[in-house]
Scaffold this active site. Sequence first.
Site: not given
Lengths: 101, 89, 215
Positions: C118, C121-123
């Site tokens: 991702c 962000c940090s999905c």
Amino acid sequence: MGGDAAGPVPTDQHDFALWEKRVDALMILGSARGHFTVDGLRRALEDMGEQAFEDMTYYERWVAAVNQNLIEAGVYTLEELGAKMATVTARGDTYGAAQDV
Amino acid sequence: MQVRICDLSPPGHIRTPKYLRGKTGVIERVLGRFQSPEQRAYALPAPEKQLYRVRFSMAELWGDGAEAPEDTLDAEIYEHWIEGGDHAA
Amino acid sequence: MPHDHHDHDGLSPSGHPYRVDNDAPLSYWQTMEIAIRELMIEKGEITAAQVASQIDAMDARSPANGAQVVARAWTDPDFKAALLKDATKATREMGFDIGPMNLVAVENTKDVHNVIVCTLCSCYPRNLLGLPPDWYKTREYRSRTVKEPRKVLAEFGVVLPDSVTCRVHDSTADMRYIVLPARPDGTDGMSAEALAKLVTRDAMIGTGLPKSREP
């Protein structure tokens, strides 16, 4: 960030601290209450700027984003937050000592 | 179906990564309609937009800098970020 | 507090150090977390029990859940077809509480290797696999994986032959992704339960491969 040059991927791993898990829980519960969306949190994170990514840890950035969204939603005021943070700080010098127990 | 991603850079919360803007790919699958993050980010009423998974070749994204030109990258793109958007909706 | 037993043990059950927490000097951001939580409780928005139970629910999610999904796909062709068609539905029907998450499963074969990132962000498929590893959230992983996935994978010990196509998936919006790794050779006849033990977290992100036999 996608496509930028960067060094080797660091693989250090830590287990989450209690306060980090609580930030995660506040994010889920605040969202479930309808006070913000994940997009609102991401927007607040992005608005912190590039330097915040260097200077703050992951959950430091997330607690700041949760707070920004709760302030915007009117859940509490800046004055209430300031007073509460002063109360918390006065309780003790460590995370454990600063709890209201 | 071949599509080109809009090459626009307004400020604000956008879920189309910069490295994909202006690039051409093919629709890999249609994912359904989702509320636009560009309104949700500001707690505004958000229209539902068709969301696609678009597949790009590494050669298209990185030109001669591609590590392996035939490798691919898939990303989710909302219809309003696809040129001529409505045609695919 | 019901959760204080999580701290002060030195090393966690997984053998990683806990981040400095209860006995280190109180930080500004920790102060803010306590203040937000107490204000929300005082205003009747949430209860302390809800915070504790949310933490328990997240702690209960782990890569072992995903490993069960993968192992079933390896042993049940109908389930595999259902998973690749609609992973959200297939995992829910298997009994996992994945909340509102939309899940897509991508299949590794002898010709294709998938890896998830991702960049924005940090999905991560946290409602199935638990919270993401630290490296998944780093600038290095997020920046490089979309441009030089083979170099990144090699750092994780996965060296892709030229004959294999690498497919990178950037989780940019509403979907979360899980890699369905290829079933290792030499595992014919193994039960789904035994196979699940071969499936690592990284194998489901694409930065690893399943183990070839039970350790």
